[in-house]
Design a protein around this motif. Structure first.
Motif, mmCIF file in Angstrom:
data_model
loop_
_atom_site.group_PDB
_atom_site.id
_atom_site.type_symbol
_atom_site.label_atom_id
_atom_site.label_comp_id
_atom_site.label_asym_id
_atom_site.label_seq_id
_atom_site.Cartn_x
_atom_site.Cartn_y
_atom_site.Cartn_z
ATOM 1 N N VAL A 143 -6.431 5.988 -14.686
ATOM 2 C CA VAL A 143 -5.396 6.617 -15.513
ATOM 3 C C VAL A 143 -5.787 8.020 -15.986
ATOM 4 C CG1 VAL A 143 -4.479 4.393 -16.245
ATOM 5 C CG2 VAL A 143 -6.136 5.567 -17.694
ATOM 6 N N ASP A 144 -7.062 8.387 -15.810
ATOM 7 C CA ASP A 144 -7.451 9.769 -16.120
ATOM 8 C C ASP A 144 -6.945 10.724 -15.043
ATOM 9 O OD1 ASP A 144 -8.722 9.377 -18.488
ATOM 10 O OD2 ASP A 144 -10.643 8.915 -17.561
ATOM 11 N N ILE A 145 -6.770 10.204 -13.840
ATOM 12 C CA ILE A 145 -6.340 11.058 -12.720
ATOM 13 C C ILE A 145 -4.824 11.025 -12.571
ATOM 14 C CG2 ILE A 145 -6.518 11.372 -10.222
ATOM 15 C CD1 ILE A 145 -9.344 10.310 -10.362
ATOM 16 N N CYS A 146 -4.217 9.891 -12.923
ATOM 17 C CA CYS A 146 -2.756 9.762 -12.796
ATOM 18 C C CYS A 146 -2.060 10.929 -13.487
ATOM 19 C CB CYS A 146 -2.307 8.449 -13.423
ATOM 20 S SG CYS A 146 -0.515 8.269 -13.488
ATOM 21 N N MET A 147 -1.108 11.546 -12.776
ATOM 22 C CA MET A 147 -0.401 12.691 -13.370
ATOM 23 C C MET A 147 1.018 12.310 -13.778
ATOM 24 S SD MET A 147 0.004 15.032 -10.012
ATOM 25 C CE MET A 147 1.392 14.858 -8.903
ATOM 26 N N ASN A 148 1.286 11.010 -13.865
ATOM 27 C CA ASN A 148 2.542 10.498 -14.428
ATOM 28 C C ASN A 148 3.781 10.960 -13.661
ATOM 29 O OD1 ASN A 148 0.842 11.890 -17.038
ATOM 30 N ND2 ASN A 148 0.793 9.689 -16.824
ATOM 31 N N CYS A 149 3.617 11.208 -12.360
ATOM 32 C CA CYS A 149 4.747 11.752 -11.594
ATOM 33 C C CYS A 149 5.816 10.699 -11.314
ATOM 34 C CB CYS A 149 4.244 12.343 -10.286
ATOM 35 S SG CYS A 149 3.533 11.129 -9.161
ATOM 36 N N GLY A 150 5.424 9.425 -11.246
ATOM 37 C CA GLY A 150 6.415 8.366 -11.006
ATOM 38 C C GLY A 150 6.729 8.127 -9.547
ATOM 39 N N LEU A 151 6.031 8.800 -8.628
ATOM 40 C CA LEU A 151 6.337 8.604 -7.204
ATOM 41 C C LEU A 151 6.046 7.172 -6.756
ATOM 42 C CD1 LEU A 151 5.175 11.884 -5.426
ATOM 43 C CD2 LEU A 151 7.487 11.106 -5.907
ATOM 44 N N GLY A 162 0.786 -1.242 0.000
ATOM 45 C CA GLY A 162 0.000 0.000 0.000
ATOM 46 C C GLY A 162 0.816 1.290 0.000
ATOM 47 N N ILE A 163 2.158 1.173 -0.050
ATOM 48 C CA ILE A 163 2.985 2.393 -0.008
ATOM 49 C C ILE A 163 2.702 3.279 -1.222
ATOM 50 C CG2 ILE A 163 5.372 3.228 -0.167
ATOM 51 C CD1 ILE A 163 6.174 0.879 1.613
ATOM 52 N N CYS A 164 2.603 2.662 -2.402
ATOM 53 C CA CYS A 164 2.375 3.452 -3.620
ATOM 54 C C CYS A 164 1.072 4.234 -3.519
ATOM 55 C CB CYS A 164 2.378 2.557 -4.855
ATOM 56 S SG CYS A 164 1.203 1.210 -4.753
ATOM 57 N N ALA A 165 0.032 3.595 -2.973
ATOM 58 C CA ALA A 165 -1.264 4.275 -2.847
ATOM 59 C C ALA A 165 -1.163 5.445 -1.869
ATOM 60 C CB ALA A 165 -2.322 3.279 -2.391
ATOM 61 N N LYS A 166 -0.330 5.264 -0.828
ATOM 62 C CA LYS A 166 -0.200 6.350 0.170
ATOM 63 C C LYS A 166 0.539 7.556 -0.408
ATOM 64 C CE LYS A 166 -0.429 3.932 4.586
ATOM 65 N NZ LYS A 166 -0.181 2.513 4.301
ATOM 66 N N VAL A 167 1.579 7.297 -1.220
ATOM 67 C CA VAL A 167 2.387 8.430 -1.707
ATOM 68 C C VAL A 167 1.799 9.080 -2.966
ATOM 69 C CG1 VAL A 167 4.522 7.498 -0.750
ATOM 70 C CG2 VAL A 167 3.949 7.021 -3.148
ATOM 71 N N CYS A 168 0.852 8.419 -3.607
ATOM 72 C CA CYS A 168 0.302 8.953 -4.862
ATOM 73 C C CYS A 168 -0.383 10.304 -4.606
ATOM 74 C CB CYS A 168 -0.704 7.951 -5.439
ATOM 75 S SG CYS A 168 -1.564 8.587 -6.885
ATOM 76 N N PRO A 169 0.130 11.394 -5.175
ATOM 77 C CA PRO A 169 -0.445 12.722 -4.858
ATOM 78 C C PRO A 169 -1.937 12.850 -5.178
ATOM 79 C CG PRO A 169 1.696 12.963 -5.883
ATOM 80 C CD PRO A 169 1.323 11.512 -6.014
ATOM 81 N N PRO A 170 -2.423 12.425 -6.360
ATOM 82 C CA PRO A 170 -3.865 12.613 -6.609
ATOM 83 C C PRO A 170 -4.715 11.443 -6.116
ATOM 84 C CG PRO A 170 -2.798 11.950 -8.637
ATOM 85 C CD PRO A 170 -1.727 11.980 -7.590
ATOM 86 N N GLN A 171 -4.058 10.471 -5.422
ATOM 87 C CA GLN A 171 -4.793 9.334 -4.833
ATOM 88 C C GLN A 171 -5.595 8.569 -5.889
ATOM 89 O OE1 GLN A 171 -4.943 8.583 -0.963
ATOM 90 N NE2 GLN A 171 -2.975 9.137 -1.845
ATOM 91 N N CYS A 172 -4.906 8.155 -6.956
ATOM 92 C CA CYS A 172 -5.620 7.433 -8.018
ATOM 93 C C CYS A 172 -5.355 5.934 -7.987
ATOM 94 C CB CYS A 172 -5.267 8.016 -9.376
ATOM 95 S SG CYS A 172 -3.553 7.860 -9.824
ATOM 96 N N ILE A 173 -4.628 5.455 -6.953
ATOM 97 C CA ILE A 173 -4.384 4.010 -6.829
ATOM 98 C C ILE A 173 -5.257 3.484 -5.699
ATOM 99 C CG2 ILE A 173 -2.679 2.237 -6.237
ATOM 100 C CD1 ILE A 173 -0.484 4.082 -7.169
ATOM 101 N N TRP A 174 -5.922 2.380 -5.932
ATOM 102 C CA TRP A 174 -6.533 1.703 -4.800
ATOM 103 C C TRP A 174 -6.351 0.198 -4.936
ATOM 104 C CZ3 TRP A 174 -9.400 4.005 -8.514
ATOM 105 C CH2 TRP A 174 -10.501 3.344 -9.022
ATOM 106 N N ILE A 175 -6.128 -0.402 -3.763
ATOM 107 C CA ILE A 175 -5.699 -1.808 -3.711
ATOM 108 C C ILE A 175 -6.636 -2.578 -2.790
ATOM 109 C CG2 ILE A 175 -3.781 -3.339 -3.085
ATOM 110 C CD1 ILE A 175 -1.962 -0.785 -3.326
#
Ligand code: SF4
Ligand code: SF4
Length: 206
Positions: A125-133, A90-103
């Motif tokens: 993927v409409d919300i993902c801002m491609n930041c790579g975090l 769940g780390i990726c979901a926590k750091v995602c700035p626009p919160q577009c990942i859910w697990i």
């Protein structure tokens, strides 16, 4: 001065127009369009004349560090089985700035305890801002940034929420788009495993 500026601009445009034909003559017998050499020439700083890339027939080579939508990496075992690298930490979901990942985590049906594998993994993927975090912070090299930017569709409401199946790609695909990153990570992993094995050795021998 407005007048001279307009004339200067028109002169530059006319020069590019003429240079396009001169470049075609210079490239006579070689493929200026539809060839890697032609694309490199038109993408370089010394490009003269027409330098438009004729997309989609031609594509500018994608740099290794280019990033678009993230994907999940799985390894392929010798018997062909796929092993997801993701542990659903769940780390990726926590750091995602626009919160577009859910697990959705997997739980053991008997004990109810969590199993380190996602039952479902979604990215809007409409919300993902491609930041790579997400890829930066994943401790298991399980999520990486893809190069595939052709995701246009006619109905984004049904196609642009990517699920586990759509997000999952093999480690060999990852190696093909990011060979330098892949090699560095594999070297680091091998060194870490060797250190762990060396640390365990005296304990096992004693
Ligand atoms: S992709 Fe990485 S950071 Fe995200 S849940 Fe899976 S293991 Fe954790
Ligand atoms: S690239 Fe950025 S915005 Fe997109 S899923 Fe990863 S952390 Fe979120």
């Amino acid at each position: 001065m407005l007048g001279p500026g307009i004339l200067k601009g028109l002169a530059i445009t006319f020069r590019h127009f003429i240079e396009t034909y001169l470049e075609d003559l210079r490239w006579a017998g070689r493929k200026r369009y539809g060839s890697a050499e032609g694309i490199a020439s038109r993408s370089g700083k010394d490009a003269r004349g027409l330098f438009t890339i004729q997309y989609p027939e031609e594509r500018v080579p994608t740099p290794e560090e280019f990033r678009y939508i993230p994907f999940l990496v799985y390894d392929v075992k010798e018997n062909g089985d796929h092993v997801d690298r993701c542990t659903s930490c769940g780390i990726c979901a926590k750091v995602c700035p626009p919160q577009c990942i859910w697990i959705v985590r997997t739980n053991d049906p008997v004990t109810g305890r969590p199993i380190p594998s996602p039952a479902e993994f979604y990215i809007d993927v409409d919300i993902c801002m491609n930041c790579g975090l997400c890829a930066e912070f994943c401790p298991f090299d399980a999520i990486k940034m893809d190069h595939d930017y052709e995701i246009a569709s006619y109905d984004r409401l049904t196609t642009n929420i990517y699920n586990t199946a759509k997000l999952s790609k093999s480690a060999s695909y990852y190696a093909s788009i990011r060979p330098v990153n892949f090699a560095q990570e594999e070297t680091a992993r091998a060194e870490k495993e060797a250190k762990v094995a060396a640390a365990k050795k005296p304990a096992a021998e004693s």
